[in-house]
Design an enzyme around this catalytic site. Structure first.
Site, PDB file in Angstrom:
ATOM      1  N   ARG A 169       0.852  -1.184   0.000  1.00 30.19           N
ATOM      2  CA  ARG A 169       0.000   0.000   0.000  1.00 30.19           C
ATOM      3  C   ARG A 169       0.889   1.235   0.000  1.00 30.19           C
ATOM      4  O   ARG A 169       1.992   1.227   0.527  1.00 30.19           O
ATOM      5  CB  ARG A 169      -0.936  -0.013   1.207  1.00 30.19           C
ATOM      6  CG  ARG A 169      -1.755  -1.309   1.283  1.00 30.19           C
ATOM      7  CD  ARG A 169      -2.867  -1.226   2.304  1.00 30.19           C
ATOM      8  NE  ARG A 169      -3.534  -2.526   2.459  1.00 30.19           N
ATOM      9  CZ  ARG A 169      -4.456  -2.991   1.651  1.00 30.19           C
ATOM     10  NH1 ARG A 169      -4.835  -2.275   0.607  1.00 30.19           N
ATOM     11  NH2 ARG A 169      -5.014  -4.174   1.859  1.00 30.19           N
ATOM     12  N   ASP A 200     -11.167  -2.721  -5.598  1.00 32.30           N
ATOM     13  CA  ASP A 200     -11.721  -1.383  -5.805  1.00 32.30           C
ATOM     14  C   ASP A 200     -10.729  -0.275  -5.484  1.00 32.30           C
ATOM     15  O   ASP A 200     -10.653   0.726  -6.198  1.00 32.30           O
ATOM     16  CB  ASP A 200     -12.984  -1.197  -4.957  1.00 32.30           C
ATOM     17  CG  ASP A 200     -14.208  -1.864  -5.576  1.00 32.30           C
ATOM     18  OD1 ASP A 200     -14.205  -2.071  -6.802  1.00 32.30           O
ATOM     19  OD2 ASP A 200     -15.153  -2.169  -4.840  1.00 32.30           O
ATOM     20  N   THR A 246      -9.851 -10.412  -5.882  1.00 34.73           N
ATOM     21  CA  THR A 246     -10.066 -10.337  -4.440  1.00 34.73           C
ATOM     22  C   THR A 246     -10.824 -11.564  -3.981  1.00 34.73           C
ATOM     23  O   THR A 246     -11.760 -12.012  -4.649  1.00 34.73           O
ATOM     24  CB  THR A 246     -10.845  -9.074  -4.031  1.00 34.73           C
ATOM     25  OG1 THR A 246     -11.218  -9.166  -2.658  1.00 34.73           O
ATOM     26  CG2 THR A 246     -12.100  -8.893  -4.861  1.00 34.73           C
ATOM     27  N   ASP A 299     -12.811 -11.768  -1.540  1.00 38.91           N
ATOM     28  CA  ASP A 299     -14.129 -11.424  -0.996  1.00 38.91           C
ATOM     29  C   ASP A 299     -15.225 -11.452  -2.062  1.00 38.91           C
ATOM     30  O   ASP A 299     -16.412 -11.460  -1.729  1.00 38.91           O
ATOM     31  CB  ASP A 299     -14.110 -10.040  -0.361  1.00 38.91           C
ATOM     32  CG  ASP A 299     -13.272  -9.993   0.908  1.00 38.91           C
ATOM     33  OD1 ASP A 299     -13.033 -11.069   1.493  1.00 38.91           O
ATOM     34  OD2 ASP A 299     -12.866  -8.894   1.315  1.00 38.91           O
ATOM     35  N   ASP A 304     -16.279  -9.058  -3.794  1.00 28.32           N
ATOM     36  CA  ASP A 304     -17.152  -7.920  -3.508  1.00 28.32           C
ATOM     37  C   ASP A 304     -17.005  -6.771  -4.503  1.00 28.32           C
ATOM     38  O   ASP A 304     -17.520  -5.675  -4.268  1.00 28.32           O
ATOM     39  CB  ASP A 304     -16.895  -7.395  -2.091  1.00 28.32           C
ATOM     40  CG  ASP A 304     -15.457  -6.939  -1.879  1.00 28.32           C
ATOM     41  OD1 ASP A 304     -14.592  -7.230  -2.741  1.00 28.32           O
ATOM     42  OD2 ASP A 304     -15.188  -6.289  -0.847  1.00 28.32           O
TER      43      ASP A 304
END
Length: 338
Positions: A78, A109, A131, A133, A135
């Site tokens: 990050r 995202d 990912t 998830d 999502d």
């Protein structure tokens, strides 16, 4: 053919949380670029690596044997600097100075918002959703999800064996801070007694304790509760409250980052390969600001602004199916939603 291509040199990076299949996507990007005679640069450590020039020339030999490896060979990190306007401008300048005419961003995202910012600065970008998830709203399927589901199911099955031996209740926390797709499908696949997900509100007495009591009265002697990490109650508290209310010996398990690891399953290898191929073809055709996505079983691509504005709901039919199979709600047989 190469003279007709919109780009001659592209970069590829992975960003955000790692997911099984990222290496398969990297491989597809590199090999498709090689097929089209486009130079490909691997960017290590995500947007941090882009800002700091952590570049690695890549060709077919550099991706040999990685399709079945978990994690990401390009690493991920990050970047606080990239989250600023100055950081984005500097990253775009790095692309220009190094003749990187297009960028494939593999992530979620947050990674796509960074890609959109670069697109606004004139850098051609294409996103690939990765990912565990599942999502990301613009795609019905995200690379890494199937493998993560299989990893969790294997762990829960093993826990169920020992819970059955001791007539216990198992409370298992799985990933899903804001989305319960992983918990829901794992719960269905493992015959969970209760599933707790962020998309549903819970009355603990009625929706957890009472369901366990009803399962016990029906003859069950061991129970498993699948909890998404986004639930606003710690898993150890859930475990304690079940034990206090029912007298059933209860154990809790947080699977943690083991869910991200392991070699990708077939679906993740195939989808990642298709997405990587399409991403490079889009750049070669002069496209930018697009997200490669799945619409059912078909690969499509969407405008990045449109993609980031979309929302994704839980599969309500799957949730009703879970309740029906668990004999928790007779209305579920009639398709009545919550």
């Amino acid at each position: 053919m190469a003279n007709d291509l919109a780009v001659k040199r592209i970069g590829v990076l992975t960003s955000g949380g790692d997911a099984p299949g990222m290496n398969a996507a990297i491989r597809a990007v590199v090999k498709t670029a090689a097929c089209l005679r486009i130079e490909c640069i691997g960017i290590r450590h995500g947007y941090t690596g882009l800002l700091n020039g952590h570049f690695l020339p890549m060709d077919e030999k550099s991706v040999k044997g990685i399709i079945g490896r978990g994690g990401t060979m390009l690493y991920t990190a990050r970047s606080e600097e990239f989250a600023t306007d100055e950081g984005v401008e500097r990253a775009a300048d790095v692309c220009r100075r190094n003749n990187i005419e297009g960028l494939v961003v593999i992530g979620g995202d947050g990674s796509f918002r960074g890609a959109r910012n670069l697109h606004s600065k004139g850098v051609k970008v294409i996103g690939i959703p990765c990912t565990i998830d599942n999502d990301i709203a613009c795609t019905t399927y995200s690379v890494g999800y199937d493998t993560a589901c299989n990893t969790v199911v294997e762990a829960v099955d093993k826990l169920n064996d020992t819970m059955q031996s001791h007539e216990r209740c198992s409370v298992v926390e799985v990933m899903g801070r804001h989305a319960g797709h992983l918990a829901l499908n794992v719960g269905i696949a493992t015959g969970a007694t209760v599933i707790m997900i962020p998309e549903r509100n819970y009355d603990f007495e009625n929706d957890v304790i009472e369901r366990i009591r009803r399962a016990r009265l029906s003859g069950r002697t061991n129970f498993n509760v699948i909890v998404a990490e986004g639930i606003d109650m710690p898993v150890h508290e859930i475990s304690s409250r079940i034990r206090e209310a029912t007298g059933i010996e209860t154990r809790h398990t947080q699977l943690g980052h083991v869910q991200r690891g392991g070699g990708p399953q077939v679906r993740d290898r195939v989808v990642a390969s298709g997405m990587g191929y399409m991403a490079v073809r889009l750049l070669a055709e002069g496209e930018s600001g697009r997200i490669v996505a799945m619409n059912g079983d078909i690969l499509v691509h969407l405008d990045i602004d449109e993609a980031l504005d979309m929302t994704k709901d839980l599969n309500n039919e799957a949730y009703n199916m879970f309740k029906a199979l668990a004999f928790l709600d007779k209305e579920a047989f009639c398709g009545a939603g919550d």
